[in-house]
Design an enzyme around this catalytic site. Structure first.
Site, PDB file in Angstrom:
ATOM      1  N   GLU A  54       0.847  -1.208   0.000  1.00  0.00           N
ATOM      2  CA  GLU A  54       0.000   0.000   0.000  1.00  0.00           C
ATOM      3  C   GLU A  54       0.879   1.253   0.000  1.00  0.00           C
ATOM      4  OE1 GLU A  54      -3.957  -1.533   2.465  1.00  0.00           O
ATOM      5  OE2 GLU A  54      -2.686   0.059   3.278  1.00  0.00           O
ATOM      6  N   GLY A  82     -21.236  44.032   9.569  1.00  0.00           N
ATOM      7  CA  GLY A  82     -22.169  43.092  10.165  1.00  0.00           C
ATOM      8  C   GLY A  82     -23.014  42.313   9.189  1.00  0.00           C
ATOM      9  N   THR A 122     -17.151  38.449   6.386  1.00  0.00           N
ATOM     10  CA  THR A 122     -16.114  37.565   6.914  1.00  0.00           C
ATOM     11  C   THR A 122     -16.591  36.117   6.951  1.00  0.00           C
ATOM     12  OG1 THR A 122     -15.203  39.365   8.253  1.00  0.00           O
ATOM     13  CG2 THR A 122     -14.619  37.114   8.898  1.00  0.00           C
TER      14      THR A 122
END
Length: 624
Positions: free
Chosen positions: A93, A224, A228
């Site tokens: 693997e 507001g 963000t």
């Protein structure tokens, strides 16, 4: 087109073709302990497409099935434990993982209770198991050689180690590393993400992630509104597509507190994974060179100065092809001046989404209980779609009874004070204005919201302002909007402006602007006006009559604007301020103006439906 062609001819799947986000390679000794705990944490954090071979070694899947899963996985986590190298399955693997993923940096080794140097050298207790396996397959030197080479390579890859770390800390560190590669995870609380998907889809159109161009994208809107939150969600969603990425929050405050050199240093440290302490010419050159070498994603949050953009992200030719620079700001002019043509204006929340966000904060559920429905609607109306206000109000009311809710509702209806947290965020836009811009903002908040733009401009012009450019600035800074040629302002911005004025004095006569009928009636009747008063505007819908004291205006030396009606003068009017520049007095009840009034500053006079017969002696009036 170059990137599209390359992707079509490459054996590496596109993001849409990955079947698994993570392939977990591990030895059975960690299956029920560390690896199981890691898998649970990955799934808890939204990484649900993880390949985990839950079968015992004796009944392992076919090699072809495992290898196919590796090829279709975006990232591999290799939990290298003390007994890892004693397994032929694990080492095969590992070889396949490195073959598929090493070149694109998608391998994350976890050295669990082993030292990387022991892995590379096949020494210590780790090497004992490999030695036994090597002896067993000594006739297949080619395969053993591949195993040795793979162990040497993986030991040199920067990963995570359990040395001197508690398991929860180690697992959290692994998840953070995976976040950087896999992309969007459900890490934000649900209430932060209300209505986020539709906004992200619109933002995706601007991002053009398949384009090889360097693109600057602006996210613009009032304080507001959720700029963000949107930028963070976008960052989580797409950062795995970039070689280096950084979300720099609070650029405005950071630069103000520490200077631009500090902001540059933090941004470069974040992108380049360094720890630069001093920003000098040499570091700046290294930084510029790095930007040209790596496809980067940079998000600059809350930028309010065009110099920030010039110093942090300059021009498109600073960056390697395919890079994206996202800028959040309240000021559209800043984006325009930097040449940012792709701009997303963040809208207010719809009534439905606003109620959902408020309910998540107030009740921890998407809808309010029936007994709170009416009051919830009133708070949602008050917030007018502003996420900040909805979150603040909802959090404040969480766990309170109906009496407290009713009390708060009555307070908001009649009070001209905003919640401190809301005020702190909203006022930053106002504070960014020049003195004249602030005066015009307050005039609009107190007097002119909803009025015809051209008429408002005329009145402001008559008051000595230059409204043309300042109204543009207010629009660019997301403080007002013009719709159907009328001046509009968000209800909470209006409330903020009125709060600023109310806080000037406990007494109405000591404030710069009077617009509430009860305050105007008190000041005119009781003669309590002071030189602070600059404007008096009485709503035309006010039907109550007031009796005005003959000396009501005697102390208002700086009054520039009067716009009233239904003001009676039973004892006459002895004075008007010579500072007046705009006078509109509907139904003026006297036949003349005060004899001592000298209208040299007056620009506009309107006396509709008045009884006046003579204004003044022409020699007294000097037209402006």
């Amino acid at each position: 087109m170059a990137s599209t062609t390359q992707r079509a001819t490459s054996s590496v799947p596109s993001d849409l073709e990955w079947k698994y986000d993570v392939f977990l390679s591990f030895r059975g000794e960690t299956r029920l302990g560390f690896t199981a705990h890691l898998l649970d944490k990955l799934q808890e954090q939204g990484i649900t497409r993880t390949f985990f071979d839950d079968k015992d070694l004796e009944i392992r899947r076919k090699v072809s099935e495992l290898f196919s899963a590796i090829e279709k996985s975006r990232l591999a986590i290799i939990v290298i434990s003390p007994d890892y190298a004693s397994s032929k399955w694990c080492l095969n693997e590992l070889v396949k993982i490195l073959e598929c993923m090493e070149e694109r940096g998608a391998v994350l080794p976890v050295f669990y209770e082993v030292e990387p140097c022991d892995v590379g050298d096949r020494s210590g207790s780790f090497g004992k198991g490999f030695t036994e396996l090597e002896e067993k397959y000594k006739d297949d030197k080619e395969m053993v050689g591949r195993w040795k080479a793979a162990l040497t390579k993986v030991a040199k890859i920067k990963g995570c180690t359990s040395k001197n770390r508690e398991e929860p800390e180690l697992i959290q560190n692994i998840v953070e590393n995976v976040r950087n590669e896999v992309g969007p995870l459900s890490l934000e609380p649900a209430e932060k993400l209300v209505d986020i998907d539709s906004k992200l889809k619109e933002l995706d159109v601007l991002l053009e992630l398949e384009s090889n161009d360097v693109l600057f994208i602006g996210i613009w809107g009032m304080s507001g509104i959720g700029k963000t939150t949107l930028a963070k969600a976008c960052y989580e969603r797409i950062r795995h597509k970039f070689q280096a990425k950084s979300f720099h929050g609070g650029v405005r405050e950071d630069s103000k507190a520490h200077g631009m050199a500090s902001v540059q240093r933090k941004l470069s440290n974040s992108l380049m994974k360094k720890n630069i302490q001093d920003w000098d010419a040499g570091e700046a050159a290294s930084w510029r060179s790095f930007l040209l070498e790596k496809k980067v994603l940079i998000i600059l949050d809350d930028v309010d100065d065009s110099n920030h953009l010039r110093e942090l992200c300059g021009k498109p030719d600073w960056f390697r092809q395919g890079s994206r620079i996202i800028i959040t700001t309240r000021d559209e002019r800043l984006l325009i001046s930097h040449g940012v043509k792709k701009v997303f204006e963040v809208p207010e929340l719809s009534k439905v989404d606003a109620l959902k966000l408020f309910s998540l904060r107030a009740f921890r559920r998407e809808n309010p209980p029936e007994s709170y429905k009416a009051l919830s609607d009133s708070f949602v109306d008050y917030a007018s779609g502003l996420p900040l206000a909805l979150e603040v109000l909802g959090s404040f009311l969480y766990g309170r009874d109906l009496d407290a809710w009713s009390s708060q509702s009555r307070k908001l209806e009649g009070d001209f004070t905003l919640d401190e947290k809301i005020m702190k965020i909203l006022i930053t836009g106002y504070e960014g204005l020049d003195p004249q811009g602030r005066e015009i903002f307050l005039d609009i908040a107190c007097f002119f919201k909803g009025e015809d733009k051209d008429r408002v401009s005329e009145i402001l012009d008559s008051c000595g302002f230059n409204p043309g450019i300042d109204i543009d600035v207010l629009m660019e800074k997301s403080l007002i909007k013009i719709s159907d040629n009328r001046v509009w302002m968000h209800d909470l911005l209006q409330k903020m402006g009125q709060t600023i004025v109310v806080q000037q004095s406990k007494q109405p006569g000591g404030r710069s602007r009077l617009w509430l009928s009860k305050d105007i009636f008190h000041v005119l009747k009781e003669k309590t006006g002071t030189p602070t008063v600059e404007g008096i505007v009485l709503d035309l819908l006010e039907s109550k009559e007031v009796k005005c004291h003959p000396e009501a205006f005697s102390q208002m030396f700086n009054l520039r604007l009067i716009k009233v009606h239904n003001v009676h003068l039973p004892e006459g009017l002895n004075s008007l301020p010579n500072s007046l520049r705009f006078l509109e007095w509907i139904d003026y009840p006297l036949e003349d103006l005060p004899s001592e009034f000298n209208p040299e500053e007056l620009v506009e006079l309107s006396m509709c439906h008045s009884r006046i017969k003579q204004l003044w002696n022409e020699k007294k009036f000097k037209s402006k």
